[in-house]
Design a protein around this motif. Structure first.
Motif, PDB file in Angstrom:
ATOM      1  N   ILE A  54       0.833  -1.206   0.000  1.00  0.00           N
ATOM      2  CA  ILE A  54       0.000   0.000   0.000  1.00  0.00           C
ATOM      3  C   ILE A  54       0.870   1.259   0.000  1.00  0.00           C
ATOM      4  N   TYR A  55       1.740   1.405   1.027  1.00  0.00           N
ATOM      5  CA  TYR A  55       2.504   2.646   1.176  1.00  0.00           C
ATOM      6  C   TYR A  55       3.869   2.639   0.502  1.00  0.00           C
ATOM      7  N   SER A  67       3.502  -0.476  -5.568  1.00  0.00           N
ATOM      8  CA  SER A  67       2.699  -0.128  -4.401  1.00  0.00           C
ATOM      9  C   SER A  67       1.639   0.877  -4.820  1.00  0.00           C
ATOM     10  N   LEU A  68       0.609   0.974  -4.027  1.00  0.00           N
ATOM     11  CA  LEU A  68      -0.485   1.891  -4.311  1.00  0.00           C
ATOM     12  C   LEU A  68      -0.016   3.343  -4.226  1.00  0.00           C
TER      13      LEU A  68
END
Length: 119
Positions: A54-55, A67-68
């Motif tokens: 995610i981060y 990653s997002l």
């Protein structure tokens, strides 16, 4: 023990091992207070999932991509975690230590006191 198991991670330092050890205490607290192994396992998996995919931070010293969110750490390693990730740094240790008291209080209120793990 948790810190020692992470000592061989890429980029591990004495500071990172101490920080990971603190995270291990936080994870152990979840088990000690509830007797449920799912609590520390879920917290560890969630932390690693949000940290990496995610981060975009390194997970145990390993970059996860894509990653997002794309993150670029700026600042001294003691604050950012450097190559090891935020958990062993001040920025990661603080949530672990500040989350321990509310977790403990909530568990005690729900169970009527500290619960020992089953033997």
């Amino acid at each position: 023990m948790f810190g020692a198991l992470h000592a061989a991670n890429p980029g591990a330092t004495v500071v990172s091992v101490l920080g990971v050890s603190l995270a291990g205490v936080w994870l152990a607290l979840g088990y000690v207070l509830t007797g449920e192994l799912a609590i520390p396992i879920g917290a560890h998996v969630s932390w690693n999932f949000f940290l990496g995919p995610i981060y975009g931070f390194p997970v145990s010293g390993n970059r996860v991509s894509p990653s997002l969110v794309r993150v670029q750490e700026i600042g001294p390693d003691v604050l950012t975690g450097g190559r090891s990730a935020p958990r062993p740094a001040w920025s990661g240790s603080r949530p672990c230590s500040s989350g321990a008291s509310p977790s403990s209080a909530t568990s005690r209120r729900a169970t009527g006191g500290s619960r020992s793990p089953p033997r």
